[in-house]
Design an enzyme around this catalytic site. Structure first.
Site, mmCIF file in Angstrom:
data_model
loop_
_atom_site.group_PDB
_atom_site.id
_atom_site.type_symbol
_atom_site.label_atom_id
_atom_site.label_comp_id
_atom_site.label_asym_id
_atom_site.label_seq_id
_atom_site.Cartn_x
_atom_site.Cartn_y
_atom_site.Cartn_z
ATOM 1 N N ALA A 189 -49.562 -3.849 -14.526
ATOM 2 C CA ALA A 189 -50.066 -4.246 -15.967
ATOM 3 C C ALA A 189 -48.707 -3.684 -16.834
ATOM 4 C CB ALA A 189 -51.278 -3.650 -16.290
ATOM 5 N N GLU B 55 -43.934 -2.322 -24.474
ATOM 6 C CA GLU B 55 -45.153 -1.389 -24.692
ATOM 7 C C GLU B 55 -44.863 -0.641 -26.194
ATOM 8 O OE1 GLU B 55 -47.065 -0.836 -20.355
ATOM 9 O OE2 GLU B 55 -45.777 0.793 -21.258
ATOM 10 N N CYS C 287 -47.595 6.899 -18.569
ATOM 11 C CA CYS C 287 -48.872 6.251 -18.689
ATOM 12 C C CYS C 287 -49.834 6.764 -19.550
ATOM 13 C CB CYS C 287 -49.437 5.817 -17.215
ATOM 14 S SG CYS C 287 -47.893 5.915 -16.032
ATOM 15 N N ARG D 50 -37.828 -9.347 -17.499
ATOM 16 C CA ARG D 50 -37.196 -10.194 -16.164
ATOM 17 C C ARG D 50 -37.737 -9.800 -15.157
ATOM 18 N NH1 ARG D 50 -33.144 -8.010 -13.086
ATOM 19 N NH2 ARG D 50 -33.094 -6.064 -14.669
ATOM 20 N N GLY E 194 -34.253 1.136 -18.782
ATOM 21 C CA GLY E 194 -34.302 1.414 -17.508
ATOM 22 C C GLY E 194 -34.485 3.032 -16.903
ATOM 23 N N TYR F 146 -40.997 -3.029 -19.462
ATOM 24 C CA TYR F 146 -42.131 -2.522 -19.452
ATOM 25 C C TYR F 146 -42.336 -1.723 -20.644
ATOM 26 C CZ TYR F 146 -44.006 -3.469 -14.539
ATOM 27 O OH TYR F 146 -44.394 -3.717 -13.298
ATOM 28 N N LYS G 213 -48.911 7.111 -23.358
ATOM 29 C CA LYS G 213 -48.773 5.956 -24.036
ATOM 30 C C LYS G 213 -50.135 4.968 -24.028
ATOM 31 C CE LYS G 213 -48.738 2.759 -21.079
ATOM 32 N NZ LYS G 213 -47.912 2.208 -20.089
ATOM 33 N N CYS H 167 -46.034 10.400 -15.617
ATOM 34 C CA CYS H 167 -47.149 9.480 -15.883
ATOM 35 C C CYS H 167 -48.290 10.316 -16.750
ATOM 36 C CB CYS H 167 -47.916 9.077 -14.413
ATOM 37 S SG CYS H 167 -49.605 8.392 -15.038
ATOM 38 N N GLU I 149 -63.868 -15.384 -15.901
ATOM 39 C CA GLU I 149 -64.530 -16.374 -15.281
ATOM 40 C C GLU I 149 -63.540 -17.624 -15.237
ATOM 41 O OE1 GLU I 149 -67.596 -18.485 -17.135
ATOM 42 O OE2 GLU I 149 -67.060 -17.883 -19.042
ATOM 43 N N GLY J 170 -36.140 23.866 -8.379
ATOM 44 C CA GLY J 170 -35.868 23.699 -6.897
ATOM 45 C C GLY J 170 -34.544 22.977 -6.617
ATOM 46 N N HIS K 233 -70.478 -15.493 -17.332
ATOM 47 C CA HIS K 233 -70.412 -16.157 -18.595
ATOM 48 C C HIS K 233 -70.863 -15.419 -19.724
ATOM 49 C CE1 HIS K 233 -69.386 -19.641 -20.982
ATOM 50 N NE2 HIS K 233 -70.775 -19.844 -21.425
HETATM 51 P P1 NDP Z 1 -37.392 -1.928 -16.728
HETATM 52 O O1 NDP Z 1 -36.471 -1.806 -15.585
HETATM 53 O O2 NDP Z 1 -38.764 -2.579 -16.440
HETATM 54 O O3 NDP Z 1 -36.330 -2.660 -17.848
HETATM 55 C C1 NDP Z 1 -35.223 -2.280 -18.342
HETATM 56 C C2 NDP Z 1 -34.821 -3.304 -19.469
HETATM 57 O O4 NDP Z 1 -33.548 -2.667 -20.226
HETATM 58 C C3 NDP Z 1 -34.567 -4.642 -19.134
HETATM 59 O O5 NDP Z 1 -35.102 -5.491 -20.069
HETATM 60 C C4 NDP Z 1 -33.010 -4.543 -18.832
HETATM 61 O O6 NDP Z 1 -32.504 -5.823 -19.458
HETATM 62 C C5 NDP Z 1 -32.497 -3.714 -20.096
HETATM 63 N N1 NDP Z 1 -31.432 -3.126 -19.851
HETATM 64 C C6 NDP Z 1 -31.152 -2.338 -18.716
HETATM 65 N N2 NDP Z 1 -29.632 -1.882 -18.953
HETATM 66 C C7 NDP Z 1 -29.283 -2.244 -20.049
HETATM 67 C C8 NDP Z 1 -28.288 -2.165 -21.063
HETATM 68 N N3 NDP Z 1 -27.081 -1.523 -20.569
HETATM 69 N N4 NDP Z 1 -28.088 -2.527 -22.087
HETATM 70 C C9 NDP Z 1 -29.182 -3.398 -22.778
HETATM 71 N N5 NDP Z 1 -30.492 -3.631 -22.271
HETATM 72 C C10 NDP Z 1 -30.467 -3.137 -20.749
HETATM 73 O O7 NDP Z 1 -37.237 -0.340 -17.341
HETATM 74 P P2 NDP Z 1 -38.270 0.412 -18.277
HETATM 75 O O8 NDP Z 1 -37.289 1.476 -19.073
HETATM 76 O O9 NDP Z 1 -38.938 -0.325 -19.227
HETATM 77 O O10 NDP Z 1 -39.352 0.970 -17.120
HETATM 78 C C11 NDP Z 1 -39.083 1.556 -16.038
HETATM 79 C C12 NDP Z 1 -39.934 1.472 -15.066
HETATM 80 O O11 NDP Z 1 -41.093 2.262 -15.280
HETATM 81 C C13 NDP Z 1 -40.485 0.214 -14.980
HETATM 82 O O12 NDP Z 1 -39.596 -0.767 -14.122
HETATM 83 C C14 NDP Z 1 -41.771 0.223 -14.231
HETATM 84 O O13 NDP Z 1 -41.766 0.144 -12.770
HETATM 85 C C15 NDP Z 1 -42.082 1.721 -14.629
HETATM 86 N N6 NDP Z 1 -43.162 1.526 -15.804
HETATM 87 C C16 NDP Z 1 -44.420 1.163 -15.672
HETATM 88 C C17 NDP Z 1 -45.370 0.760 -16.613
HETATM 89 C C18 NDP Z 1 -46.571 0.074 -16.253
HETATM 90 O O14 NDP Z 1 -47.000 0.112 -15.056
HETATM 91 N N7 NDP Z 1 -47.269 -0.187 -17.205
HETATM 92 C C19 NDP Z 1 -44.890 1.350 -17.797
HETATM 93 C C20 NDP Z 1 -43.824 1.869 -18.104
HETATM 94 C C21 NDP Z 1 -42.737 1.887 -17.170
HETATM 95 P P3 NDP Z 1 -32.186 -7.076 -18.274
HETATM 96 O O15 NDP Z 1 -33.706 -7.716 -18.332
HETATM 97 O O16 NDP Z 1 -31.296 -7.966 -18.957
HETATM 98 O O17 NDP Z 1 -31.947 -6.550 -17.183
#
Ligand code: NDP
Length: 458
Positions: A344, A185, A48, A208, A265, A181, A51, A43, A443, A119, A438
């Protein structure tokens, strides 16, 4: 002589690990926290915080444009300030150094010992740190997560969010793969800085799991700002020649670009920790399996944060840490609750939400949906065509507000307040009885009068 070197050894000095360690140490426990990278974790060091600084930086591009409608005019058409990317990165890095210093200080002042190194569990009470064995009554794993990417030919050429935060210079064009996310972003950040961004998603839309109206609204707004979203599109392979990248797509097209970022992901950091050897059971996705009290399958080993793959959000890891310290050291077993956790997405415009999506709420029973789409007051003069969308979902049976969602300026700041209301179980009638401030966007949440008609468009 105490039986162990420490009461608690934490592996991983991110948001969750630091909070648990310093709270335990301030209670007089003998605590060591082991980290092989920068103190502060994802983070603070590569997520976070940096970013959000880049999001602030990116926003000036629009602010300069918006200022014209308010009478600000450059002396010549191109005399609005030029952006110097390395200056932003340098200033961001200085801020991260300052924050890391604060983390070192709060750990030191709490009495926790920071140990630099990697570790690894040797057994249920012993952690090896680069060849030195340390013992503890309780071990906490808080090693977080790391970007995960599909294993396609050429994947070694791509960057992740880690490198995106430290680019030496901006490319003219860029492909971002993923629709979560991180992808949206960074698409917003780089687009605002003038990079021609193509976002490739395999699904029909971005984000999603988010409310459908949020997904549709954000995608429209991002496209209006110039991000090209290629839907239902899969990258088969990537080639790099002379600093350019060629992406071969599933249906045969070739896409040329200046840089490729993957945000597909994140996976829990469990490899090489000696977990299974010590008896710690992992889930099918490689996360550490824990019970409601963050206890693993080994009675004295606990895990919190992204490594458990419950909800990968910093405030959740911190709350898990505080619940754990109550459980372990206050004789007050405390389980985390995961209901009504707001989150968010710092896209442009930002998204925030708390509670159920419309689809989730409908699975539980009949709902009323209130929705408002409007041009924010600021943009009546700025000339920007950006729209905001606010949505509230109400359980018909109880009148309780079960979901609030927003796309638009200040969404995160506004939804934080809504989260208190949902946590308190507020009803629509109580929202209606609340006086608005307002003129604000917020609001709208207390002045939504007519539910969206069922079975049809608004
Ligand atoms: P997410 O899980 O949010 O999204 C992953 C994205 O990658 C989805 O759109 C998914 O598609 C796609 N994907 C997964 N595998 C493949 C693949 N093999 N080929 C193509 N596309 C693929 O992951 P992020 O990496 O964006 O973020 C990880 C986590 O970090 C978040 O879930 C969140 O919890 C946390 N985070 C929070 C933030 C915040 O609070 N502002 C900011 C950044 C991260 P599909 O939808 O089709 O599955």
């Amino acid at each position: 002589m105490p039986r162990y070197d420490y009461d608690l050894i934490t592996i991983g000095a991110g948001s969750g690990g630091v909070r648990a360690s310093r709270l335990a140490a301030s209670l007089g426990k003998r605590v060591a926290i082991v980290e092989n990278s920068r103190t502060g974790g994802t983070c603070v060091m590569r997520g976070c915080v940096p970013k959000k600084l880049l999001v602030y930086g990116a926003h000036f591009a629009e602010d300069f444009q918006d200022s014209r409608g308010y009478g600000w005019s450059p002396d010549s058409p191109d005399s609005f300030p030029a952006h110097h990317w390395p200056a932003l990165i340098g200033n961001k890095d200085k801020e991260l150094d300052r924050l890391e210093g604060i983390y070192h200080r709060i750990l030191r002042e709490s009495g926790a010992a920071e140990i630099k190194g990697t570790g690894k569990l040797l057994d249920a009470h012993t952690v090896d740190v680069d060849g030195k064995a340390l013992t503890a009554e309780t071990i906490l794993i808080a090693t977080g997560g790391w970007p995960s990417m599909p294993k396609i030919p050429g994947i070694e050429h791509v960057i992740t969010s880690n490198e995106a935060l430290d680019l030496p210079e901006l490319p003219a064009s860029m492909v971002i793969v993923g629709g979560g996310y991180i992808a949206v972003e960074f698409a917003g950040i780089f687009n605002a800085f003038g990079v021609k961004v193509t976002e490739i998603i395999r699904a029909g839309n971005i984000l999603r799991g988010f409310d459908e109206d949020v997904r549709v609204t954000l995608a429209e707004e991002m496209e209006k700002k110039g991000v090209h979203i290629r839907r239902e599109c899969v990258v088969r392979s990537i080639e790099k020649t002379d600093g350019r990248y060629s992406l071969r797509l599933a249906h045969g097209d070739i896409l040329e670009t200046g840089l490729v970022m993957y945000a597909t992901g994140r996976a829990p950091n469990t490899a090489g920790l000696g977990l299974t050897e010590a008896g710690v059971v992992l889930t099918g996705k490689g996360a550490i399996r824990v019970d409601g009290y963050s206890r693993t399958s080994v009675a004295n080993i606990y895990a919190i944060g992204d490594v458990t793959d419950r909800m990968a959000l910093t405030p959740v890891a911190i709350a898990e840490a505080m619940a754990l310290v109550r459980t372990l050291y206050h004789d007050d077993p405390t389980a985390m609750t995961y209901e009504n956790i707001p989150s968010a997405v710092f896209s442009q415009p930002p998204v925030a939400g708390v509670g159920l999506t419309e689809a989730q709420a409908r699975e539980q029973g009949p709902v009323d949906v209130y929705i408002s789409r409007f041009t924010p007051l600021k943009h009546t003069l700025s000339g920007s065509d950006e729209k905001s969308m606010m949505k509230m979902i109400v359980d018909k049976a109880t009148g309780k507000v079960v979901g609030c969602h927003m796309v638009g300026m200040d969404a995160a700041e506004i939804i934080q307040g809504m989260a208190v209301a949902l946590k308190a179980g507020a009803t629509k009638a109580q929202f209606d009885a609340t006086i608005g401030i307002h003129p604000t966007a917020a609001e709208e949440f207390v002045t939504m009068r007519e539910p969206r008609p069922e079975h049809g468009a608004e």
